[in-house]
Design a protein around this motif. Structure first.
Motif, PDB file in Angstrom:
ATOM      1  N   UNK A 286       0.833  -1.203   0.000  1.00 46.41           N
ATOM      2  CA  UNK A 286       0.000   0.000   0.000  1.00 46.41           C
ATOM      3  C   UNK A 286       0.871   1.258   0.000  1.00 46.41           C
ATOM      4  N   UNK A 287       1.865   1.285   0.884  1.00 43.66           N
ATOM      5  CA  UNK A 287       2.766   2.441   0.962  1.00 43.66           C
ATOM      6  C   UNK A 287       3.576   2.590  -0.323  1.00 43.66           C
ATOM      7  N   UNK A 289       2.822   1.566  -3.374  1.00 43.80           N
ATOM      8  CA  UNK A 289       1.992   1.963  -4.501  1.00 43.80           C
ATOM      9  C   UNK A 289       1.583   3.432  -4.417  1.00 43.80           C
ATOM     10  N   UNK A 290       1.425   3.951  -3.212  1.00 41.80           N
ATOM     11  CA  UNK A 290       1.122   5.380  -3.066  1.00 41.80           C
ATOM     12  C   UNK A 290       2.285   6.217  -3.602  1.00 41.80           C
ATOM     13  N   UNK A 291       3.505   5.843  -3.218  1.00 34.20           N
ATOM     14  CA  UNK A 291       4.685   6.549  -3.727  1.00 34.20           C
ATOM     15  C   UNK A 291       4.775   6.394  -5.245  1.00 34.20           C
ATOM     16  N   UNK A 292       4.529   5.199  -5.717  1.00 33.46           N
ATOM     17  CA  UNK A 292       4.565   4.920  -7.160  1.00 33.46           C
ATOM     18  C   UNK A 292       3.557   5.776  -7.914  1.00 33.46           C
ATOM     19  N   UNK A 293       2.396   5.925  -7.354  1.00 33.86           N
ATOM     20  CA  UNK A 293       1.353   6.747  -7.969  1.00 33.86           C
ATOM     21  C   UNK A 293       1.816   8.195  -8.107  1.00 33.86           C
ATOM     22  N   UNK A 294       2.458   8.715  -7.075  1.00 30.24           N
ATOM     23  CA  UNK A 294       2.939  10.098  -7.092  1.00 30.24           C
ATOM     24  C   UNK A 294       4.105  10.299  -8.057  1.00 30.24           C
ATOM     25  N   UNK A 295       4.785   9.215  -8.394  1.00 28.23           N
ATOM     26  CA  UNK A 295       5.901   9.308  -9.340  1.00 28.23           C
ATOM     27  C   UNK A 295       5.437   9.581 -10.775  1.00 28.23           C
ATOM     28  N   UNK A 296       4.239   9.147 -11.127  1.00 26.19           N
ATOM     29  CA  UNK A 296       3.832   9.154 -12.529  1.00 26.19           C
ATOM     30  C   UNK A 296       3.881  10.546 -13.177  1.00 26.19           C
ATOM     31  N   UNK A 297       3.292  11.586 -12.572  1.00 24.97           N
ATOM     32  CA  UNK A 297       3.382  12.918 -13.199  1.00 24.97           C
ATOM     33  C   UNK A 297       4.814  13.415 -13.340  1.00 24.97           C
ATOM     34  N   UNK A 298       5.682  13.069 -12.394  1.00 27.90           N
ATOM     35  CA  UNK A 298       7.074  13.498 -12.465  1.00 27.90           C
ATOM     36  C   UNK A 298       7.774  12.870 -13.668  1.00 27.90           C
ATOM     37  N   UNK A 299       7.589  11.573 -13.852  1.00 23.74           N
ATOM     38  CA  UNK A 299       8.215  10.901 -14.984  1.00 23.74           C
ATOM     39  C   UNK A 299       7.532  11.274 -16.297  1.00 23.74           C
ATOM     40  N   UNK A 300       6.225  11.585 -16.243  1.00 23.79           N
ATOM     41  CA  UNK A 300       5.543  12.062 -17.440  1.00 23.79           C
ATOM     42  C   UNK A 300       6.094  13.399 -17.885  1.00 23.79           C
ATOM     43  N   UNK A 301       6.312  14.302 -16.919  1.00 16.50           N
ATOM     44  CA  UNK A 301       6.897  15.606 -17.233  1.00 16.50           C
ATOM     45  C   UNK A 301       8.324  15.447 -17.748  1.00 16.50           C
ATOM     46  N   UNK A 302       9.049  14.468 -17.197  1.00 15.89           N
ATOM     47  CA  UNK A 302      10.408  14.203 -17.673  1.00 15.89           C
ATOM     48  C   UNK A 302      10.398  13.819 -19.154  1.00 15.89           C
ATOM     49  N   UNK A 303       9.406  13.024 -19.569  1.00 16.23           N
ATOM     50  CA  UNK A 303       9.332  12.608 -20.972  1.00 16.23           C
ATOM     51  C   UNK A 303       9.062  13.799 -21.896  1.00 16.23           C
ATOM     52  N   UNK A 304       8.380  14.829 -21.374  1.00 18.64           N
ATOM     53  CA  UNK A 304       8.158  16.033 -22.177  1.00 18.64           C
ATOM     54  C   UNK A 304       9.477  16.760 -22.467  1.00 18.64           C
ATOM     55  N   UNK A 305      10.440  16.550 -21.593  1.00 20.80           N
ATOM     56  CA  UNK A 305      11.728  17.236 -21.743  1.00 20.80           C
ATOM     57  C   UNK A 305      12.739  16.394 -22.527  1.00 20.80           C
ATOM     58  N   UNK A 341      11.935  -0.305   0.491  1.00 21.12           N
ATOM     59  CA  UNK A 341      12.958   0.438  -0.238  1.00 21.12           C
ATOM     60  C   UNK A 341      13.294  -0.204  -1.573  1.00 21.12           C
ATOM     61  N   UNK A 342      13.410  -1.519  -1.598  1.00 21.76           N
ATOM     62  CA  UNK A 342      13.727  -2.239  -2.837  1.00 21.76           C
ATOM     63  C   UNK A 342      12.600  -2.111  -3.859  1.00 21.76           C
ATOM     64  N   UNK A 343      11.369  -2.203  -3.384  1.00 18.89           N
ATOM     65  CA  UNK A 343      10.220  -2.092  -4.290  1.00 18.89           C
ATOM     66  C   UNK A 343      10.131  -0.689  -4.876  1.00 18.89           C
ATOM     67  N   UNK A 344      10.441   0.328  -4.076  1.00 18.18           N
ATOM     68  CA  UNK A 344      10.421   1.708  -4.575  1.00 18.18           C
ATOM     69  C   UNK A 344      11.442   1.890  -5.696  1.00 18.18           C
ATOM     70  N   UNK A 345      12.614   1.319  -5.537  1.00 14.79           N
ATOM     71  CA  UNK A 345      13.629   1.395  -6.596  1.00 14.79           C
ATOM     72  C   UNK A 345      13.098   0.757  -7.872  1.00 14.79           C
ATOM     73  N   UNK A 346      12.493  -0.430  -7.737  1.00 15.67           N
ATOM     74  CA  UNK A 346      11.949  -1.129  -8.904  1.00 15.67           C
ATOM     75  C   UNK A 346      10.837  -0.322  -9.567  1.00 15.67           C
TER      76      UNK A 346
END
Length: 437
Positions: A286-287, A289-305, A341-346
């Motif tokens: 649960x924890x 996936x919450x972090x993973x969810x918040x990552x998506x806009x950041x990586x999406x914005x990265x792809x714009x650059x 921590x390992x799952x967050x890296x993945x």
């Protein structure tokens, strides 16, 4: 005193951004409900496996339920074709409304389904029917929602806005996990196995009413001229874009497999392979996936650059080199914190793909076959590789060769990387550069 006023162009951009946000919220509501319903099955299967497959040990029961889960994925190509045709021929909004209703019907069916002890072999057979129903729905939902979000997204920020498709996919998983964790806290193990597992399916079915209301208010993004074209929503029109089809299938195979490995399957992996208790595993996931969810806009914005192709190349390289070490490390993780921590890296690595998954596919097809192209090509690869992830992992574990699964994921991610290196960057050359509506 001078009063600054916004220029007409600034007002126009502000209005466009506001319209985009409202449209994405409306589309995402249904996307979240659909994926909540779909993932509830996986997260609750540990509690209802015995009710439909009473024979054998726990691993055998989970293997049977994973087989039903995979069968639902095999219906996705049919759903991708059916709803893709509806979206391209009759409109994105109509397709999304029908798909969310179908998903809820499948969830409600599972919620009230009698067990094996009551109706015998008909119970797992009807469970299979319900999952096929849901598979059809999700198969159509992905292509249509990806197309819709890519078409409403503001030019120059499409990666950022389109990333919210996977925000809602992950939010569906997070919500499903939170519901399971709450039930674990409120109910005993016996109550969960007896009837508690049905509660999330009921919640998903009821949530569809809100989603239906929001989707009915969405604006249509396809034009009547596009929908009335002779080849709109047809396989004949789609097969004129064979290179795009091959590219989508190529990187979806690895992308879907590694996504389901570190999300849906990971809860079972932590319990069955790392020896973690179910409650701790649910909390960790649960924890994460919450972090993973918040990552998506950041990586999406990265792809714009940096461009979609660059994001996909990085995804291919990192998943190929890191999957095996991460899986071994997770199997021997000494604490929930280490596992987290390992799952967050993945999941950070996987975000390079998931944040732009729908957009990069939509950018490859013209509007008259866009939903069909995205939905069908994704569904084929996802059904064959993503949907079977749990089944293959559990089967290899039962055969005593669990590490073979790690190398299987690595091989497909390497293929995705090669496809990304060979492809043109759709963010620079794709059909969405102009006005597709």
């Amino acid at each position: 005193m001078t009063v600054d006023t916004l220029s007409p162009s600034a007002v126009s951009r502000s209005s466009e951004t506001s319209r985009c946000i409202k449209a994405i919220i409306g589309a995402s509501s249904g996307n979240l409900v659909e994926w909540f319903d779909f993932f509830v099955y996986s997260f609750c299967s540990i509690y209802f496996a015995h009710a439909f497959f009473p024979g054998g040990n726990t691993n055998t029961q989970l293997l049977n339920t994973a087989g039903v889960f995979a069968t639902g994925f095999l219906m996705r190509p049919i759903g991708g074709w059916m709803f893709g045709r509806i979206a391209d021929k009759y409109g994105r909004r109509s397709s999304m409304i029908i798909s969310v209703l179908m998903m809820c019907a499948g969830s409600l069916m599972i919620a009230v389904l009698p067990t094996y002890a009551v109706i015998g072999a008909a119970a797992p057979a009807l469970l299979l029917v319900a999952r096929c129903f849901q598979g059809l729905s999700v198969g159509g939902e992905y292509g249509t929602s990806a197309t819709y979000m890519s078409e409403v997204a503001v030019a120059g920020r499409r990666g950022f806005f389109a990333s919210f498709q996977y925000v809602t996919v992950i939010a569906g998983q997070v919500t499903a996990l939170i519901v399971v964790v709450i039930l674990q806290l409120l109910l005993s193990q016996e109550a969960l196995r007896a009837w508690g597992w049905r509660v999330p399916f009921v919640i998903g079915a009821l949530a569809a009413l809100v989603s239906l209301y929001m989707r009915k208010s969405l604006d249509e993004t396809s034009s009547s001229a596009t929908r009335n074209r002779e080849d709109a929503g047809t396989l004949r029109g789609l097969f004129c874009h064979k290179r795009a089809l091959a590219a989508v299938v190529g990187f979806t195979a690895g992308g879907s497999l590694v996504f389901y490995t570190f999300t849906t399957y990971m809860q079972k992996y932590l319990v069955n392979s790392a020896g973690m208790n179910p409650k701790s595993a649910s909390t960790v996931m649960t924890a994460a996936l919450i972090v993973y969810m918040l990552m998506q806009p950041l990586f999406g914005a990265l792809s714009d650059r940096i461009g979609r192709r660059t994001s996909m190349i990085l995804f291919g390289i990192l998943t190929t080199t890191c999957t095996v070490p991460l899986m071994y490390a997770l199997r021997s993780a000494s604490s929930p914190y280490a596992a987290f921590g390992l799952i967050i890296v993945a999941l950070a690595i996987v975000s390079l793909y998931t944040s732009i998954s729908g957009l990069i596919k939509a950018e490859m097809f013209p509007p008259e076959v866009r939903a069909l192209g995205v939905g069908l090509s994704y569904a084929v690869a996802n059904a064959v590789f993503g949907g079977t992830a749990e089944y293959v992992a559990l089967w290899l574990k039962s055969a005593g060769i669990e590490p073979a699964f790690y190398w299987y994921v690595t091989a497909l991610c390497a293929i995705a990387g090669v496809v990304a290196i060979c492809m043109r960057d759709p963010s620079k050359e794709g059909y969405l550069r102009g006005n597709s509506r």
